[in-house]
Design an enzyme around this catalytic site. Structure first.
Site, PDB file in Angstrom:
ATOM      1  N   TYR A   1      26.032  24.703 -45.376  1.00 12.84           N
ATOM      2  CA  TYR A   1      25.755  24.576 -43.939  1.00 12.84           C
ATOM      3  C   TYR A   1      24.273  24.751 -43.636  1.00 12.84           C
ATOM      4  CZ  TYR A   1      30.425  23.734 -42.326  1.00 12.84           C
ATOM      5  OH  TYR A   1      31.618  23.111 -42.082  1.00 12.84           O
TER       6      TYR A   1
ATOM      7  N   ARG B   1      22.786  21.454 -44.059  1.00  9.38           N
ATOM      8  CA  ARG B   1      23.093  20.545 -42.941  1.00  9.38           C
ATOM      9  C   ARG B   1      22.320  20.958 -41.681  1.00  9.38           C
ATOM     10  NH1 ARG B   1      26.755  16.666 -43.127  1.00  9.38           N
ATOM     11  NH2 ARG B   1      27.346  16.774 -40.938  1.00  9.38           N
TER      12      ARG B   1
ATOM     13  N   ASN C   1      30.980  16.190 -31.946  1.00 10.91           N
ATOM     14  CA  ASN C   1      29.795  16.437 -32.768  1.00 10.91           C
ATOM     15  C   ASN C   1      29.314  17.879 -32.615  1.00 10.91           C
ATOM     16  OD1 ASN C   1      30.004  13.775 -33.441  1.00 10.91           O
ATOM     17  ND2 ASN C   1      28.533  13.083 -31.920  1.00 10.91           N
ATOM     18  N   VAL C   2      28.734  18.385 -33.671  1.00 12.12           N
ATOM     19  CA  VAL C   2      28.319  19.798 -33.679  1.00 12.12           C
ATOM     20  C   VAL C   2      26.798  19.931 -33.658  1.00 12.12           C
ATOM     21  CG1 VAL C   2      30.421  20.571 -34.869  1.00 12.12           C
ATOM     22  CG2 VAL C   2      28.426  19.907 -36.234  1.00 12.12           C
ATOM     23  N   ASP C   3      26.098  18.822 -33.367  1.00 17.17           N
ATOM     24  CA  ASP C   3      24.648  18.808 -33.505  1.00 17.17           C
ATOM     25  C   ASP C   3      23.868  19.127 -32.231  1.00 17.17           C
ATOM     26  OD1 ASP C   3      24.875  16.336 -32.066  1.00 17.17           O
ATOM     27  OD2 ASP C   3      25.162  15.273 -33.951  1.00 17.17           O
TER      28      ASP C   3
ATOM     29  N   HIS D   1      34.353  20.792 -31.417  1.00 11.07           N
ATOM     30  CA  HIS D   1      34.329  21.268 -32.795  1.00 11.07           C
ATOM     31  C   HIS D   1      33.227  22.297 -33.052  1.00 11.07           C
ATOM     32  CE1 HIS D   1      36.610  17.407 -34.268  1.00 11.07           C
ATOM     33  NE2 HIS D   1      37.360  18.219 -33.574  1.00 11.07           N
TER      34      HIS D   1
ATOM     35  N   CYS E   1      30.996  35.789 -36.022  1.00 13.15           N
ATOM     36  CA  CYS E   1      31.477  36.789 -36.980  1.00 13.15           C
ATOM     37  C   CYS E   1      32.787  36.293 -37.595  1.00 13.15           C
ATOM     38  CB  CYS E   1      31.688  38.108 -36.244  1.00 13.15           C
ATOM     39  SG  CYS E   1      32.554  39.343 -37.215  1.00 13.15           S
TER      40      CYS E   1
ATOM     41  N   GLY F   1      31.829   5.872 -30.694  1.00  8.43           N
ATOM     42  CA  GLY F   1      31.521   6.303 -32.054  1.00  8.43           C
ATOM     43  C   GLY F   1      32.500   7.272 -32.671  1.00  8.43           C
TER      44      GLY F   1
ATOM     45  N   SER G   1      36.339   7.396 -34.801  1.00  6.63           N
ATOM     46  CA  SER G   1      37.381   6.604 -35.475  1.00  6.63           C
ATOM     47  C   SER G   1      38.745   6.835 -34.818  1.00  6.63           C
ATOM     48  CB  SER G   1      37.444   6.989 -36.949  1.00  6.63           C
ATOM     49  OG  SER G   1      37.679   8.379 -37.057  1.00  6.63           O
TER      50      SER G   1
END
Ligand code: APR
Length: 248
Positions: A67, A70, A102-104, A119, A127, A190, A192
C-alpha cells in the site's frame, strides 16, 4: 464529440444528478488499476492475495509495504479535465453528488464538494482493532511497518480501504442508495459494474425512473439497459458535456 441530444435535454431539466465512478475515471490521470500496478517485486502476487484481512493478519508488513507503494504512486497524480468538468458542472444543479469506488481522492482534489467514498481512501489509515481513524501526523516517518495504532495496544495502522471480503461503510452505502433512488439523471463512469454492491446503484437509479447514461469505452451490462451508452473516455465525454451544457 457529439453527445446524444436526449442526454443534454435530460441534464438541462434535472434538479438532482448522481455520478457514479470507478477505476476507469482515474485511468486518464495515470492511476494504475490493481492489475496494472502488479510490477517488479509485486508481479508474482495477485491483488486478491494482498488486499484482504487474512493477508494483513498473516503478513502485515508485506501488505503495508504494498500500500505504501500505491500511495506513493497516487500521491504523484493529478485530477484530469474530466474530474474538473464534474466539479464545474455541479454548480448548475440543486444537488450534484459523486459516489465513487475509487480510493485516490481525485474528485475532491478537483473541487467536487459532495463526494461519497464507497471503498475508503488510500491516503488515510485506521486502527486494525478499533477501526478509528489515525491522524497521518502520528504515523508519518514511523520506522515500524505498519506503525503501531495509537488507539489500541495490539492495534496496527492499516489503510482505510475496503478489502475483498469486507463490508462497505454502511452509512456511505446507505447514503448512496438514497441518492440512486432519488435522482433525475445518473451518470455511470468508468466502472465495469461487476463489483457488488456498488454495481447495483445505477440499476437502482434506472428502476427508480432516472435517466441513466453510461460512459465507458467498453460496453458493460449496464450499457444495454441504460438510456444512453457513450463509448468514450471520461475526459472526452465529460469535457463535451460541460462544453455543450447550457445554463438557464
Ligand atoms: N474512461 C472511462 N472508462 C474507462 C476508461 C476511461 N479512460 N478506461 C477504462 N475504463 C473502463 C473499463 O472499460 C472498465 O469497464 O473502466 C472500467 C474499470 O473497471 P474495473 O477495473 O472493474 O473497476 P471498477 O468497476 O471501479 O471496480 C470496482 O473493484 O478492484 C476493486 O476496489 C476495487 O474499486 C475497485 C472495484
Amino acid at each position: 464529440m457529439e453527445l446524444p441530444a436526449g442526454l443534454l435535454i435530460a441534464l438541462q431539466s434535472a434538479n438532482k444528478v448522481l455520478v457514479l465512478t470507478g477505476a476507469g475515471m482515474s485511468a486518464e490521470s495515470g492511476v494504475p488499476t490493481f492489475r496494472d500496478a502488479q510490477q517488479g517485486l509485486w508481479s508474482k502476487y495477485k491483488p486478491e492475495d494482498l488486499a484482504t484481512p487474512e493477508a494483513f493478519r498473516k503478513n502485515p508488513q508485506f501488505v503495508w509495504d504494498w500500500y505504501e507503494q500505491r500511495r506513493s504512486m497516487i500521491s504523484k497524480v493529478l485530477p484530469h479535465a474530466g474530474h474538473t468538468a464534474l466539479a464545474e458542472l455541479a454548480r448548475h444543479f440543486k444537488a450534484f453528488s459523486v459516489v465513487t469506488q475509487n480510493v485516490d481522492g481525485l474528485h475532491q482534489l478537483a473541487g467536487s464538494m459532495d463526494v461519497t467514498e464507497l471503498h475508503g481512501n488510500i491516503m488515510r489509515s485506521v486502527c486494525s482493532r478499533t477501526g478509528k481513524w489515525i491522524d497521518n501526523e502520528l504515523i508519518i516517518g514511523s520506522t515500524v511497518r505498519p506503525p503501531v495504532s495509537p488507539h489500541h495496544p495490539q492495534g496496527l495502522a492499516r489503510p482505510d480501504v475496503v478489502w475483498f471480503g469486507e463490508a462497505l461503510p454502511e452509512q456511505n452505502f446507505n447514503h448512496a442508495t438514497g441518492l440512486a433512488g432519488d435522482c433525475d439523471v445518473c451518470l455511470s463512469i468508468g466502472t465495469s459494474n461487476l463489483v457488488q454492491p456498488a454495481a447495483s446503484l445505477p440499476f437502482l437509479a434506472l428502476n427508480s425512473g432516472a435517466v441513466v447514461a453510461e460512459i465507458n469505452p467498453i460496453p458493460t451490462r449496464l450499457g444495454q439497459l441504460a438510456h444512453f451508452s457513450i463509448r468514450s473516455t471520461a475526459v472526452d465525454a465529460l469535457t463535451a458535456i460541460v462544453g455543450q451544457f447550457r445554463v438557464g
